[in-house]
Design an enzyme around this catalytic site. Structure first.
Site, short mmCIF file in Angstrom:
data_model
loop_
_atom_site.label_atom_id
_atom_site.label_comp_id
_atom_site.label_asym_id
_atom_site.label_seq_id
_atom_site.Cartn_x
_atom_site.Cartn_y
_atom_site.Cartn_z
N ASP A 9 0.88 -1.75 -0.18
CA ASP A 9 0.00 0.50 -0.01
C ASP A 9 0.81 1.03 0.19
O ASP A 9 1.83 0.94 0.47
CB ASP A 9 -0.72 -0.30 1.54
CG ASP A 9 -1.66 1.01 1.06
OD1 ASP A 9 -2.14 1.24 -0.05
OD2 ASP A 9 -1.88 2.27 2.09
N SER A 10 0.55 2.29 -0.05
CA SER A 10 0.99 3.21 -0.25
C SER A 10 1.55 3.91 1.10
O SER A 10 2.28 4.65 1.10
CB SER A 10 -0.06 4.46 -0.84
OG SER A 10 -1.26 5.02 -0.13
N CYS A 72 -4.61 -1.55 -2.02
CA CYS A 72 -4.25 -0.07 -2.33
C CYS A 72 -5.10 0.23 -3.97
O CYS A 72 -4.82 0.20 -4.70
CB CYS A 72 -3.14 1.08 -2.66
SG CYS A 72 -3.08 2.38 -3.13
N GLU A 157 -3.46 9.47 7.17
CA GLU A 157 -2.13 9.08 7.80
C GLU A 157 -1.27 10.45 8.20
O GLU A 157 0.06 9.89 9.28
CB GLU A 157 -1.33 9.73 7.01
CG GLU A 157 -1.47 8.34 5.67
CD GLU A 157 -0.56 7.35 5.68
OE1 GLU A 157 0.82 8.23 6.13
OE2 GLU A 157 -1.21 6.53 4.56
N CYS A 191 -11.06 2.93 -0.40
CA CYS A 191 -9.92 3.27 -0.33
C CYS A 191 -9.43 2.52 1.12
O CYS A 191 -10.14 2.65 2.26
CB CYS A 191 -9.73 4.56 0.03
SG CYS A 191 -8.00 5.21 0.47
N HIS A 193 -8.21 3.20 3.51
CA HIS A 193 -7.54 3.57 4.74
C HIS A 193 -8.94 4.22 5.22
O HIS A 193 -9.01 4.32 6.51
CB HIS A 193 -7.50 5.18 4.08
CG HIS A 193 -5.56 5.44 4.27
ND1 HIS A 193 -4.87 4.56 2.91
CD2 HIS A 193 -4.38 5.91 4.62
CE1 HIS A 193 -3.13 5.00 2.52
NE2 HIS A 193 -3.39 5.66 4.21
#
Ligand code: DGL
Length: 273
Positions: A9-10, A72, A157, A191, A193
Site C-alpha cells: 500500500d502507499s 491500495c 496518515e 480506499c 485507509h
C-alpha cells in the site's frame, strides 16, 4: 519465510487488508510494504503511481514473493493492469499481482436493493473510472455514484481521523455523495485507509445504509484464488510469519500502525529509489 505473500500500500491503509488476510489465511507468510515516504498516492499522476507501484512490486518479488496483493485502490486503479499486461511477462512471467477493485466490484451489487451504489475513494481512483467500469461488468443494472475524498487519507496518515475536526470533512464528502442521488443505499469504502473513518462515515449517512469495507472481501477472494491456483498455492511458504517494511521512519510506522492492524508491530526500513 522463503516465499511470502507480498502486500503493498502507499502507506498504512493496506494494513486493514493484511489484518483480514492473516485472519482468513493464517498459515501463510506475509511481507507488508508501506511506501509511507511517498504517500499519499491519491492525488498523484497515473505515471507517478505506476512507477512507484512497479518499484514496490519489484522489491517484493526480490524478497521472494511469488504473489503480491496491491492493497491500495489507487495503485490497483492506476498501475495494476499495466503491470499485469506489460511488466509481468517481461520481468517475472511466473509471478502474479492481484488488486482490490475486482474482488469488491464482483460482490457489491448483491448488497443494494435500490440499485444505486455510492463509491467513496481518492481522486485518482475516481478519475480512473475503475469502479463504474468494473461494476457494470458484473451488475449492469446498478448505477454508480462516485465521490472523491481527497482530504481523508492525509487526515488518517497524520493521525487526525479520530479528532473532532475530522467530523467536518467526513460530513462534507458524505453529503456531497448523497446529493448526487438520494436513493443510494450501499456505500463502498473504496480506499483501504477509510475503514478508520467507518464509524464517522456511518454516522454521517442517513440511517439504513450498508457500508462496505474491503478487507474481508479481499481475503475471501484470495482464499478462492489460492484454491483455484494450486500451482501458486504450493509455492507459498507457510510458517505464519508477518514482516513489515516502510519507506519512511520505522518509529512513526510502529507507533501508528497498530491502529490499522489491531496489534503492535515492529517494522524495518527500506529505501526504494
Ligand atoms: N490506501 C490507498 C487506497 O486504497 C490510499 C491512497 C493514497 O495513498 O492516497 O487508495
Amino acid at each position: 519465510m522463503k516465499n511470502p505473500i507480498g502486500v503493498f500500500d502507499s502507506g498504512y491503509g493496506g494494513l486493514t487488508v493484511l489484518k483480514e488476510l492473516a485472519a482468513r489465511l493464517p498459515d501463510y507468510d506475509y511481507i507488508y510494504l508501506g511506501d509511507n515516504a511517498r504517500a499519499p498516492y491519491g492525488n498523484r499522476s497515473f505515471e507517478t503511481v505506476y512507477q512507484y507501484t512497479l518499484q514496490s512490486v519489484q522489491w517484493l518479488f526480490d524478497q521472494g514473493c511469488p504473489l503480491v496483493v496491491l492493497a491500495c485502490n489507487t495503485a490497483s486503479a492506476k498501475a495494476l493492469r499495466t503491470i499485469q499486461q506489460l511488466d509481468l511477462p517481461r520481468i517475472a512471467p511466473d509471478h502474479r499481482v492481484l488488486g482490490v477493485i475486482r474482488p469488491t466490484t464482483e460482490v457489491v451489487g448483491q448488497y443494494s436493493v435500490s440499485g444505486k451504489v455510492g463509491v467513496l475513494a481518492t481522486r485518482g481512483t475516481v478519475l480512473s473510472e475503475s469502479y463504474p467500469i468494473e461494476i457494470a461488468k458484473f451488475f449492469p443494472d446498478v448505477e454508480v455514484f462516485q465521490q472523491p475524498c481527497p482530504l481523508w487519507v492525509p487526515l488518517i496518515e497524520n493521525n487526525e481521523h479520530d479528532k473532532p475536526g475530522a467530523d467536518y470533512f467526513v460530513k462534507t464528502y458524505v453529503d456531497q455523495l448523497m446529493a448526487r442521488c438520494a436513493e443510494i443505499d450501499t456505500v463502498v469504502l473504496a480506499c483501504t485507509h477509510y475503514p478508520l473513518l467507518k464509524d464517522k462515515i456511518a454516522a454521517a449517512l442517513p440511517a439504513g445504509h450498508t457500508l462496505i469495507s474491503q478487507g474481508e472481501i479481499v481475503a475471501e477472494s484470495l482464499a478462492d484464488y489460492l484454491q483455484r491456483h494450486p500451482e501458486m498455492e504450493s509455492r507459498l511458504s507457510k510458517s505464519a510469519n508477518v514482516r513489515f517494511f516502510t519507506t519512511d521512519s520505522t518509529e512513526d510506522f510502529d507507533s501508528h500502525a497498530s491502529i490499522f492492524y489491531g496489534q503492535n508491530l515492529r517494522s524495518n526500513h527500506v529505501l526504494l529509489a
